[in-house]
Design a protein around this motif. Structure first.
Motif, PDB file in Angstrom:
ATOM      1  N   GLY A  42      56.223  33.843  34.890  1.00  0.00           N
ATOM      2  CA  GLY A  42      56.122  32.400  34.706  1.00  0.00           C
ATOM      3  C   GLY A  42      54.808  32.100  34.033  1.00  0.00           C
ATOM      4  N   GLU A  43      54.677  30.897  33.496  1.00  0.00           N
ATOM      5  CA  GLU A  43      53.439  30.566  32.800  1.00  0.00           C
ATOM      6  C   GLU A  43      52.336  30.284  33.803  1.00  0.00           C
ATOM      7  N   ASN A  44      51.119  30.137  33.289  1.00  0.00           N
ATOM      8  CA  ASN A  44      50.004  29.813  34.184  1.00  0.00           C
ATOM      9  C   ASN A  44      50.311  28.528  34.935  1.00  0.00           C
ATOM     10  N   GLY A  45      50.055  28.543  36.231  1.00  0.00           N
ATOM     11  CA  GLY A  45      50.288  27.342  37.015  1.00  0.00           C
ATOM     12  C   GLY A  45      51.732  27.141  37.418  1.00  0.00           C
ATOM     13  N   ALA A  46      52.593  28.148  37.161  1.00  0.00           N
ATOM     14  CA  ALA A  46      53.995  28.001  37.532  1.00  0.00           C
ATOM     15  C   ALA A  46      54.195  28.206  39.033  1.00  0.00           C
ATOM     16  N   GLY A  47      53.231  28.829  39.692  1.00  0.00           N
ATOM     17  CA  GLY A  47      53.336  29.006  41.140  1.00  0.00           C
ATOM     18  C   GLY A  47      53.471  30.444  41.590  1.00  0.00           C
ATOM     19  N   LYS A  48      53.360  31.401  40.646  1.00  0.00           N
ATOM     20  CA  LYS A  48      53.501  32.817  41.025  1.00  0.00           C
ATOM     21  C   LYS A  48      52.442  33.227  42.041  1.00  0.00           C
ATOM     22  N   SER A  49      51.221  32.950  41.682  1.00  0.00           N
ATOM     23  CA  SER A  49      50.125  33.387  42.545  1.00  0.00           C
ATOM     24  C   SER A  49      50.195  32.699  43.899  1.00  0.00           C
ATOM     25  N   THR A  50      50.558  31.415  43.899  1.00  0.00           N
ATOM     26  CA  THR A  50      50.670  30.698  45.162  1.00  0.00           C
ATOM     27  C   THR A  50      51.698  31.368  46.070  1.00  0.00           C
ATOM     28  N   MET A  51      52.841  31.730  45.479  1.00  0.00           N
ATOM     29  CA  MET A  51      53.894  32.355  46.269  1.00  0.00           C
ATOM     30  C   MET A  51      53.402  33.673  46.870  1.00  0.00           C
ATOM     31  N   MET A  52      52.673  34.445  46.075  1.00  0.00           N
ATOM     32  CA  MET A  52      52.187  35.716  46.579  1.00  0.00           C
ATOM     33  C   MET A  52      51.117  35.514  47.639  1.00  0.00           C
ATOM     34  N   LYS A  53      50.325  34.469  47.464  1.00  0.00           N
ATOM     35  CA  LYS A  53      49.297  34.195  48.475  1.00  0.00           C
ATOM     36  C   LYS A  53      49.948  33.830  49.800  1.00  0.00           C
ATOM     37  N   VAL A  54      51.091  33.160  49.728  1.00  0.00           N
ATOM     38  CA  VAL A  54      51.807  32.819  50.955  1.00  0.00           C
ATOM     39  C   VAL A  54      52.286  34.104  51.638  1.00  0.00           C
ATOM     40  N   ILE A  55      52.822  35.009  50.834  1.00  0.00           N
ATOM     41  CA  ILE A  55      53.334  36.250  51.417  1.00  0.00           C
ATOM     42  C   ILE A  55      52.186  37.081  51.996  1.00  0.00           C
TER      43      ILE A  55
END
Lengths: 515, 355
Positions: A42-55
């Motif tokens: 996904g592009e920057n700010g799409a939420g990838k990193s957020t999702m991984m931080k949740v996991i």
């Protein structure tokens, strides 16, 4: 690749994550399959990193749940996630440069005798074993600060391996690796897969994803827009899902002719700390009223290029001309006076003085405009600030409040105002839409169009395909510090950009092409 | 536009605003409290004679604290000021007694003004050395100025082999007899040193508020990288703050040697700590970017009045030290609270505008 062969090890249901001012994840459903590589794109700010931080337990969901083996789990800290066998290698390395490789790997998990005395020999032995497995000849007693970035990445991966992670999250693991190192990493990944480890792999390098992935999940603006097994997936499919049908609100182009050459850079080179070049022989030219987009992946040398043009580095070679006038020694103040202005990528560290007021931040580059001799006319300053607040549509309670009280979008407008107050002729914008909401993005784009129509030359850097395609009059692609492609607005396509941005990276094809 | 939104936000922010105002004025309130307390409990505290003596004491620390404030606001620290005071006193004493021997059988003598100028230049030069270490050689300010602390103190000792230069009465022939007036003279009933403090204080406050240089000092201390990328000449700003601090220390060296009519090489020992304390008490943030000259001067007065008042009450010197420490810590704790409330008020006001 059936569901049976790859059991689901962890899943998120209706996961929503709200940050002040923006929603990073909107009711996402995500399944993480064991013994397989789950790629996330996904592009920057799409939420990838957020999702991984949740996991990984760095962040908690605002609503929704995380399940493992059918039971709901909640990780309040990385420790807790680690106890459930989840390891993460962050994009920004979390290592202690002042400690040795072995000490880093066993940080907070030291092997001890009687719980007190650190068994350094055992740690060293295990570190050596890990390094053998990763096919790297790194001495356990080396200081991490002395290692190259690629080697540091290996240490990070070894750290996760040492904790017997069942689920391993790799956030852009190859951004700093050389081709050979990438090959080794891929072999390790194969090995881990065979052992039944579930791997989440985040990357912007689409070809790499297709090669290594078993399942793919595409995120856009916090929503999952595509999730399936890797069979039949190609770059076009990924790009389509990343960008989507509904376009963002890009300001319409204002028809205007281009003027004379506003900026010329010739053969610019900037050495990096690793003995290579962060910017390697870049030449470019920009005309008045033109918007030049620079596309590339993280670490391609784009930020360094802009910073070298504004004069931040002293050890740079190559020449810069602004409106036909050759620039002297690299000094930021001089170059601003000659009509260059930079809007840095990192607002917090490079763009703003957080502790100062909005007013003081805005006028920091242009105090001369209301100074006579050494006396500042504060009333003149206030009216200038008020004028720009109105013109840039900045929402503020008072210009005397600290700039840190503003949202990302408004902060960015303050940074842009600061640059515009110097009356620039060439504007260098580094990721101008990073970390701001959609409304503010549209505002920023509108301002860019407006300025170009007024005759400013604009160079802007972005890793957002859609942005670079819709805003630029001409596009340059950078990879590994070099220009690897230049396209006019008419001939450019997404695939061309993606391919050019991977030159020197994608181990399979690019190598053969350049050879 | 801002007016209407501010008043719209006022109802919820009301109690916080009052609290913020109280917190902001805390050093001033502390000064008033200390004053009231001692005028009740210390005999003769409010007498004119005592006021004059006390203000002279305070002035010495206030000079150093003003220079220190600029350095701290710019993100540095200057530990060398105490030693500069000592060295500059010795230089003044040496010039008064001996002049400069130019090796041709006679020596050059100076009048008061010339001596003051030379001494000020010495202070400024040491400040420039600090700045050179910090900017060009990249030494951490704490270490760089710690080094010059020792060097300057050692140089002061060497200048007289550790002896005191006595009887600095000057010489009418050379025009240096007026040197004593700096410390003991007065104008309109107010000591000369206080007039000097007023002048330096106003100058510093003007620089801080109304000149680009002052703005840049705050910007450099708040975020050096951002300031540099905005075109601020960071190195120049740092040179200024250390040189100004050296200048302030030189003034103190002149005043003390004039007051005592003697120069002792150990003068000014640990003065730097009092200066830091005054700056912090006045609301200067040790991490840079925040601080006011006015606050610092009030802070210097709180510390000065407190220690003189306690002496007059007959409190032991040991207890005074303890009390001083408590006051400094309390000041910083309250400062933290102020920052929190301030951020909250700003965020509330911003939330009222939307986004």
């Amino acid at each position: 690749m059936s569901g049976l062969a790859h059991p689901i090890g962890l899943s998120i249901r209706e996961g929503t994550k709200v940050y002040p001012g923006t929603v990073a994840l909107k009711a996402v459903d995500f399944d993480l399959r064991m013994g397989a590589v789950n790629v996330l794109v996904g592009e920057n700010g799409a939420g990838k990193s957020t999702m991984m931080k949740v996991i990984a337990g760095v962040e908690q969901l605002s609503s929704g749940r995380v399940e493992m083996d059918g039971r709901e789990v909640r990780f309040h800290s990385t420790d807790e996630a680690e106890r459930h066998g989840i390891g993460i290698v962050f994009q920004e390395l979390n290592l202690f440069p002042n400690l040795t490789v072995a000490e880093n790997i066993f940080m907070a998990h030291e092997k001890t005798r009687l719980g007190v005395d650190i068994d350094a020999e055992a740690q060293r032995a295990e570190t050596r074993a890990l390094m053998r497995r990763l096919e790297h000849d790194i001495d356990p007693d080396t200081l991490v600060g002395d290692l190259k970035v690629g080697q540091q990445q290996i240490v990070e991966i070894a750290k996760s391996l040492s904790r017997d992670a069942r689920i391993l999250i790799l956030d852009e693991p190859t951004s700093a690796l050389s081709n050979a190192e990438v090959e080794i990493l891929f072999r390790v990944i194969e090995e881990l897969k065979a052992e039944g480890v579930g791997i989440v792999y985040i990357s912007h390098r689409l070809e790499e994803l297709i090669r290594v992935g078993d399942y793919i999940t595409v995120l856009r603006d916090g929503v999952i827009t595509g999730a399936q097994s890797m069979e039949g997936v190609d770059i076009a499919w990924i790009v389509r899902n990343m960008i989507g049908e509904s376009s963002k609100d890009f300001a319409k182009e204002i028809e205007h002719p281009f003027g004379e050459e506003a900026l010329r850079v010739e053969n610019m080179r900037l050495a990096d700390s690793g003995g290579g070049f962060a910017v390697d022989g870049v030449s470019l030219s920009l005309r008045q009223g033109e918007i030049l987009g620079i596309y590339g992946l993280m670490g391609a040398g784009r930020t360094e290029l802009l910073e070298a043009i504004i004069g931040r580095y002293h050890h740079v070679t190559g020449d810069v001309w602004v409106h036909g006038e050759k620039m002297g020694k690299p000094r930021v103040a001089d170059r601003i006076a000659k009509g260059l202005a930079l809007i840095p990528e990192d607002r917090k560290h490079d763009g703003l003085v957080q502790i100062l007021s909005i007013r003081e931040n805005m006028t920091l580059s242009s105090v001369e405009a209301f100074t006579q001799g050494f006396h500042m006319d504060l009333r003149g300053e206030r009216s200038r600030v008020a004028e720009f607040v109105k013109r840039m549509v900045i929402k503020i309670a008072s210009p005397e409040n600290p700039v840190s009280a503003l949202s990302g979008g408004n902060q960015q407008k303050v940074v842009i105002s600061k640059a515009l107050m110097t009356g620039p002729r060439v504007l260098l914008m580094d990721e101008p839409s990073r970390g701001i909401d959609i409304g503010a993005k549209a505002e920023v784009f509108r301002v860019m169009r407006q300025l170009a129509a007024e005759g400013l030359g604009i160079v802007f850097v972005t890793s957002d395909l859609e942005e670079v395609l819709s805003l630029s009059d001409r596009i340059i692609v950078m990879s590994n510090g070099r220009i690897t492609g230049e396209f006019s607005k008419e001939e450019v396509t997404e695939t061309k950009l993606v391919t050019a941005s991977a030159v020197g990276h994608a181990p399979d094809r690019a190598e053969r092409e350049t050879a | 536009m801002t007016d209407t939104t501010a008043s719209a936000a006022a109802p919820q922010a009301g109690p916080n605003n009052t609290l913020l105002l109280l917190l902001k004025a805390r050093t001033f309130i502390a000064l008033i409290l200390v004053f009231v307390f001692f005028s009740i409990f210390a005999p003769n505290f409010l007498s004119t004679a005592n006021m004059v003596i006390m203000s002279k004491h305070v002035a010495l620390n206030a000079f150093l604290a003003i220079g220190m404030t600029f350095v701290i606001v710019s993100g540095g620290i200057d530990l060398s000021v105490g030693s500069i005071v000592g060295l500059c006193g010795m230089v003044a004493g040496y010039l008064l007694l001996n002049g400069i021997d130019i090796g041709l059988g006679w020596s050059v003598q100076f009048n008061t003004l010339e001596i003051c100028l030379i001494v000020a230049l010495v202070g400024i030069a040491i400040g420039a050395m600090n700045a050179f270490l910090v900017t060009k050689l990249n030494v951490a300010p704490f270490i760089a100025t710690l080094g010059t602390l020792y060097i300057a103190r050692g140089a002061a000792m060497l200048s007289s082999e550790g002896e005191t230069f006595p009887n600095l009465t000057g010489n009418t022939e050379y025009g240096s007899h007026t040197y004593r007036m700096i410390g003991s003279g007065d104008f309109l009933g107010i000591p000369i040193s206080i007039w000097m403090l007023i002048a330096v204080g106003l100058l510093a406050a003007y620089i801080a508020k109304r000149t680009p240089l002052g703005r840049f000092i705050y910007a450099v201390g708040g975020n050096e990288r951002a300031a540099g990328l905005s075109g601020v000449k960071v190195t120049r700003v740092k040179y200024f703050v250390y040189m100004f601090s050296g200048f302030c220390a030189a003034l103190v060296g002149i005043i003390i040697s004039s007051q005592l009519v003697a120069a002792h090489p150990a003068t000014g020992d640990t003065f730097e700590l009092n200066a830091i304390a005054a700056a912090v008490l006045g609301g200067t943030s040790m991490s840079g970017g925040r601080g006011k000259i006015g606050g610092t001067i009030v802070g210097a007065f709180v510390i000065g009045v407190l220690s003189d008042g306690l002496v007059m009450m007959g409190v032991s010197a040991f207890w005074q030290t303890v009390i001083k420490g408590i006051v400094i810590i309390a000041a910083v704790v309250i400062d933290q609270a102020q920052q929190k409330v301030q951020a909250k008020v700003a965020l509330q006001a911003q939330a009222a505008v939307g986004k």
